[in-house]
Design an enzyme around this catalytic site. Structure first.
Site, PDB file in Angstrom:
ATOM      1  N   LYS A 202       0.833  -1.213   0.000  1.00  0.00           N
ATOM      2  CA  LYS A 202       0.000   0.000   0.000  1.00  0.00           C
ATOM      3  C   LYS A 202       0.869   1.266   0.000  1.00  0.00           C
ATOM      4  CE  LYS A 202      -4.076  -2.014   0.211  1.00  0.00           C
ATOM      5  NZ  LYS A 202      -3.725  -3.438   0.118  1.00  0.00           N
TER       6      LYS A 202
HETATM    7  C1  LIG Z   1      -9.980  -2.831  -1.835  1.00  0.00           C
HETATM    8  C2  LIG Z   1      -9.424  -3.537  -0.629  1.00  0.00           C
HETATM    9  N1  LIG Z   1     -10.222  -3.796   0.408  1.00  0.00           N
HETATM   10  C3  LIG Z   1      -9.783  -4.408   1.502  1.00  0.00           C
HETATM   11  C4  LIG Z   1      -8.468  -4.818   1.630  1.00  0.00           C
HETATM   12  C5  LIG Z   1      -8.061  -5.568   2.857  1.00  0.00           C
HETATM   13  O1  LIG Z   1      -6.970  -5.052   3.543  1.00  0.00           O
HETATM   14  P1  LIG Z   1      -6.053  -6.011   4.413  1.00  0.00           P
HETATM   15  O2  LIG Z   1      -5.246  -6.848   3.487  1.00  0.00           O
HETATM   16  O3  LIG Z   1      -5.214  -5.059   5.226  1.00  0.00           O
HETATM   17  O4  LIG Z   1      -6.942  -6.811   5.285  1.00  0.00           O
HETATM   18  C6  LIG Z   1      -7.587  -4.564   0.592  1.00  0.00           C
HETATM   19  C7  LIG Z   1      -6.179  -4.981   0.702  1.00  0.00           C
HETATM   20  O5  LIG Z   1      -5.524  -5.393  -0.188  1.00  0.00           O
HETATM   21  C8  LIG Z   1      -8.067  -3.917  -0.589  1.00  0.00           C
HETATM   22  O6  LIG Z   1      -7.262  -3.698  -1.631  1.00  0.00           O
END
Ligand SMILES: Cc1ncc(COP(=O)(O)O)c(C=O)c1O
Length: 388
Positions: A202
């Site tokens: 990210k």
């Molecule tokens: C659009 C979207 N939503 C939710 C998430 C979930 O985040 P995490 O991987 O920190 O749980 C991501 C992560 O890649 C994402 O790209």
């Protein structure tokens, strides 16, 4: 500045292979001595969880975005799940979301018994089409999870109007969009509660982690309780006032996060610059569709650089060449409704969301991270030309 490039390409294992070849990784974090110093402070303080670093991180983040409250959590998925709990999503409630997203955008309400309803996307923005959302509403609809995919802001005002009209909760999955501007103001600052994610690919990272921004003090207090096993504000360690979770972020992670927030003003423009170089290098290649440019209402925060190719066969040919050259890639993003578990649980099939399915078959993420160098991007461009 030590830019630590975490190698990831086509899955974690492929990363190792690529590192050996000295290749161009898909993504990588941007860290330096400041994060080391802050992490050391935490380690030496002995306050590894529920310590003061969490508050410092949350305050710095909230201030950066201009939001009153930010609650740090263990992942973006955890943050989304907590907003679904906060919205009162219950078994049988329908929730409308985008099929062209990461699975967590739908999983977050399925955990609460919510039923996924996928509305198709706009082929330009790759985000939910407000009219498709409107068409998908039934008496059982409870909420909308709006995604700002690849850091491009969704049609927030339109979706908000629909939500208000039908009494629905609006949850913003801004996990990929930290720093993006909608109508001149950062996502998160508009009113609906939003979630940002901090996996190392990210814009900024905490290793694993996420944060929920809210404009409601009441919701902020609820989020703090929910992430901490349902403990109350004033009760003891072994008193649980509601069903909660362990979705806490550690102070070690928060220390990394604070260092990252401090350098966001450097990170975001650098990523925009990397994207601009790609635009320049790839703009003339026939058959490569570039990411949508910004306009007055939408300013993207660069998370990934995703191009669209003419069809799946071309994409696979390009992937073959990238792989041979040791260049990272990923097939961003498969449509959620066609994932094996979705087909099995809900019987979703091809044809449900044709725009999303078409794009899923031909979009491709190229190497993209804050410290990506121009000569690496030139290698990517040359490889694309060879393949096409
Ligand atoms: C659009 C979207 N939503 C939710 C998430 C979930 O985040 P995490 O991987 O920190 O749980 C991501 C992560 O890649 C994402 O790209």
């Amino acid at each position: 500045m030590v830019a630590l490039a975490r190698v990831r390409a086509g899955g974690e294992d492929a990363g190792v292979k690529q590192e050996l070849r000295g290749a161009v990784p898909l993504s990588g974090a941007f860290l330096d001595e400041r994060e080391e110093e802050l992490v050391l402070d935490v380690l030496r303080s002995g306050r590894l969880s529920l310590g003061p670093m969490i508050d410092r991180f949350e305050e710095a983040f909230a201030e950066k975005l201009g939001v009153p409250y930010a609650a740090a959590v263990s992942s973006g998925t955890a943050g989304l799940h907590l907003l679904c709990v906060s919205a009162g999503i219950a078994p049988g409630d329908e929730v409308i979301t985008s099929p062209y997203s990461f699975a967590a955008s739908a999983n977050c309400f399925i955990y609460e018994g919510g039923v996924p309803v996928f509305a198709d996307i706009d082929p330009r923005t790759l985000n939910l089409r407000p009219d498709a959302v409107r068409e998908a509403i039934t008496p059982r609809t409870k909420a909308i999870v709006a995604v700002d995919i690849y850091g491009y802001p969704c049609e927030l005002d339109d979706l908000r109007a629909i939500a208000d009209e039908h009494g629905l909760a609006l949850i913003q999955d801004s996990c990929e969009a930290l720093g993006a501007l909608y109508k001149g103001r950062p996502l998160g600052a508009h009113g609906p509660s939003a979630v940002f994610a901090f996996y190392p690919n990210k814009q900024m990272t905490t290793g694993e982690g996420g944060i929920v921004t809210t404009h409601s003090e009441e919701e902020y207090r609820l989020l703090r309780s929910l992430r901490n096993q349902g403990r109350g504000d004033s009760g003891g360690w072994l008193e649980h006032v509601r069903l909660g979770f362990n979705y806490r972020l550690s102070d070690v992670s928060a220390a990394i996060g604070l260092g990252q927030v401090e350098k966001l003003d450097e990170i975001l423009p650098r990523r925009a610059q990397v994207a601009q170089v790609y635009d320049e290098l790839l703009g003339e290649i026939a058959g490569v569709e570039l990411p949508l440019a910004d306009d007055a209402d939408h300013v993207r925060s660069w998370f990934v650089y995703v191009v669209a190719l003419p069809d799946n066969a071309t994409r696979e040919r390009v992937i073959g060449e990238l792989d041979l050259a040791g260049i990272g890639f990923n097939r961003y993003l498969p449509s959620i409704h066609l994932q094996p578990y979705m087909r099995e649980r809900y019987g979703f099939r091809e044809g449900l969301c044709p725009v999303s399915e078409d794009l899923s078959s031909r979009t491709l993420a190229l190497p993209f991270f804050t410290s990506l160098e121009r000569d690496q991007q030139e290698r990517v461009a040359e490889t694309l030309v060879t393949a096409l």
